[in-house]
Design an enzyme around this catalytic site. Structure first.
Site, PDB file in Angstrom:
ATOM      1  N   HIS A 190       0.814  -1.211   0.000  1.00 20.81           N
ATOM      2  CA  HIS A 190       0.000   0.000   0.000  1.00 20.81           C
ATOM      3  C   HIS A 190       0.848   1.262   0.000  1.00 20.81           C
ATOM      4  O   HIS A 190       0.310   2.365  -0.096  1.00 20.81           O
ATOM      5  CB  HIS A 190      -0.939  -0.007   1.203  1.00 20.81           C
ATOM      6  CG  HIS A 190      -1.957  -1.107   1.141  1.00 20.81           C
ATOM      7  ND1 HIS A 190      -3.142  -0.978   0.473  1.00 20.81           N
ATOM      8  CD2 HIS A 190      -1.942  -2.372   1.639  1.00 20.81           C
ATOM      9  CE1 HIS A 190      -3.835  -2.116   0.571  1.00 20.81           C
ATOM     10  NE2 HIS A 190      -3.119  -2.977   1.275  1.00 20.81           N
ATOM     11  N   ASP A 419       3.334   9.659  -1.744  1.00 20.00           N
ATOM     12  CA  ASP A 419       2.231   8.857  -1.223  1.00 20.00           C
ATOM     13  C   ASP A 419       2.032   7.655  -2.131  1.00 20.00           C
ATOM     14  O   ASP A 419       2.084   7.787  -3.363  1.00 20.00           O
ATOM     15  CB  ASP A 419       0.934   9.672  -1.164  1.00 20.00           C
ATOM     16  CG  ASP A 419       0.039   9.272  -0.006  1.00 20.00           C
ATOM     17  OD1 ASP A 419       0.243   8.177   0.546  1.00 20.00           O
ATOM     18  OD2 ASP A 419      -0.852  10.061   0.346  1.00 20.00           O
TER      19      ASP A 419
END
Length: 515
Positions: A190, A419
């Site tokens: 992730h 991110d």
């Protein structure tokens, strides 16, 4: 097929009640529990759906709707020797079991707050100057991963799919493969995955890569991360590239942005095994968002937000306290905006959530102080009795309220320094329904390669940040609709169901997450 909880006058989570345990065909390993614990007036503990289900948890839970039996494995803070610890619990109105790994606060602190967050996190996000080695407890990291793996093997049927999530469980596939050689193991990252010259700073790099090469599938959000992993593996082990793919065949941008990649490795060979690499971003759940904003309660909340704004423009920025999230840089750009354009005073408001980190996360103390300092300075300089330019909250906003703010907002400002993906931007796009609004998105978020019609900005450049917030504020309704409608089509097509389809088709599985 859904599982109907056993009907009984007794609490089904009472550890004194022993029933035959059914093995799971799908085991998800993710460190966080997918439920809240509520104690009723009789002192009975109930395990209920989380009140604020934003993030990846609701998407993962939805996979259980299509299996006969599923198990979620997570840790549970528990002091050594706690009597009658309920190892397995059932979540009310859900069709899966939660297997809890009891960890002491010290184990969690060493495993998650220090080793994971102070050693791995800065490397994964390409901030090596934040990397800390001396305080890491690698032996404890091994121990925790081994315990997760043992629980997974204990819960799984012989042909189960064991799906491991994220970097703090890097070593679980190694232990699973040793204990269950024929297991089907999928790992999903992730976070970003950095290039070899950054990743190989980790002194435990070989053990990590060896464990990931024990998987059948290793998944990443975007081709850049998958390609970085392939290059890391090739730098450390005699790995063979068996297949590559042209990225232009996917919905992602192959060239022209910071994280674009024209080709991606899709299969590696090592020690007689094939390891498939999957590059596909996590999707959101459009139906959940649209049902909320179109409900009577949602519509009332949206009206209240707009009435409070009284014609002013609302900018939203949602994140948590972290040096990679770029919140300080975004606030500084907002401060420059108010200095540069005094005509906007009283006409705009920035609502930013910067959720405080968990207790013990010492690396986030300084970022939190900086964020609060800049927000306080802006309000001290510009606020009036009628107008507060920044509304900063460090508490999580319930998801059902958050999507209403997205619907009401004129601009969503998502500008992390780095991110892995960032789902906030997708949730904003769905809430706007392709009609209006502006998304300012950092080039260094994984989602940027899916969304070229956002205002892609460089959070490291003050000039770019300043130019793009001006463009967002001045954008015509026609241009807003053109950009947002394209992004809405992308996000609603490549949703959580599509993500599941892409990942599981590699193992000839069908999973329906539409329920």
């Amino acid at each position: 097929m859904s599982i109907t909880p056993q009907q009984s006058d007794q609490n089904p989570n009472d550890p004194s009640i022993r029933t035959e345990h059914k093995k799971a065909s799908l085991v998800i390993i993710y460190h966080r529990e997918p439920h809240d614990e509520v104690v009723d007036e009789n002192g009975v503990v109930h395990y209920v759906e989380k009140k604020s289900p934003n993030g990846i948890v609701p998407t993962l839970k939805s996979f259980f709707s299509s299996v006969d039996q599923g198990t979620w494995i997570a840790w549970k803070p528990c002091e050594t020797g706690t009597p009658d610890f309920p190892e397995r619990v059932s979540v009310e109105n859900d069709s899966y079991t939660v297997r809890r790994i009891p960890l002491t606060e010290q184990q969690i602190n060493d495993f998650y707050h220090i080793t994971s967050k102070e050693a791995f996190w800065p490397i994964l996000h390409s901030f090596p100057y934040h990397f800390t080695y001396e305080t890491s407890d690698w032996a404890n990291f091994h121990e925790v991963n081994r315990r997760f793996a043992e629980a997974a093997v204990d819960e799984a049927t012989d042909d189960a799919l064991i799906w491991v999530h994220d970097y703090n469980l890097w070593l679980a596939p190694h232990y699973i493969r040793k204990m269950k050689p024929n297991a089907r193991i999928v790992f999903f990252h992730h976070t970003p995955f950095p290039a070899p010259d950054i990743f190989n700073i980790l002194p435990w790099r070989e053990e990590i890569v060896d464990s990931l090469l024990d998987c059948d599938v290793v998944g990443f959000h975007i081709p850049r991360y998958a390609e970085n992993f392939a290059n890391v593996a090739r730098s450390l082990r005699p790995v063979e590239v068996l297949a590559r793919e042209d990225v232009s065949k996917s919905h992602m941008t192959p060239v022209g942005t910071a994280l674009a990649e024209p080709e991606v490795t899709t299969c590696l060979g090592y020690k007689g095994r094939e390891i498939r690499l999957n590059a596909f971003p996590v999707g959101t759940s459009p139906k959940q968002i649209l049902d909320r904003i179109n409900s009577p309660e949602g519509q009332a909340k949206i009206r209240d937000i707009r009435a409070e704004m009284d014609g002013s423009k609302l900018i939203v920025s949602v994140g948590r306290v972290d040096y990679v999230k770029g919140t300080r840089e975004m606030l500084q750009a907002y401060e420059r905006l108010l200095e540069r354009r005094p005509e906007l005073h009283g006409q705009i408001r920035l609502m930013t959530t910067s959720v405080a980190s968990a207790k013990g996360m010492r690396i986030y103390d300084e970022p939190q102080h900086q964020i609060e300092h800049v927000a306080g300075r802006i309000n001290g300089k510009y606020s009036t009795f009628e107008w507060t330019p920044v509304v900063l909250t460090t508490n999580p906003v319930p998801f059902e309220d958050l999507v209403c703010y997205f619907k009401a907002a004129d601009i969503c400002w998502v500008t992390p320094l780095r991110d892995g993906l960032n789902l906030v931007n997708k949730e904003y796009i769905v809430a706007k329904e392709g009609r209006d609004g502006v998304l300012i998105l950092s080039e260094f978020t994984g989602a940027a390669v899916e969304l070229p019609d956002a205002l892609l900005t460089n959070p490291y450049s003050q000039d770019r940040m300043d130019t793009d917030i001006d463009r967002a504020l001045d954008m015509s309704p026609e241009e807003q609709k053109e950009r947002m409608s394209k992004m809405y089509n992308t996000v609603t097509e490549y949703d959580a169901q599509r993500w599941a389809d892409q990942l599981f088709k590699l193992l000839d599985l069908e999973v329906d997450v539409s329920a």
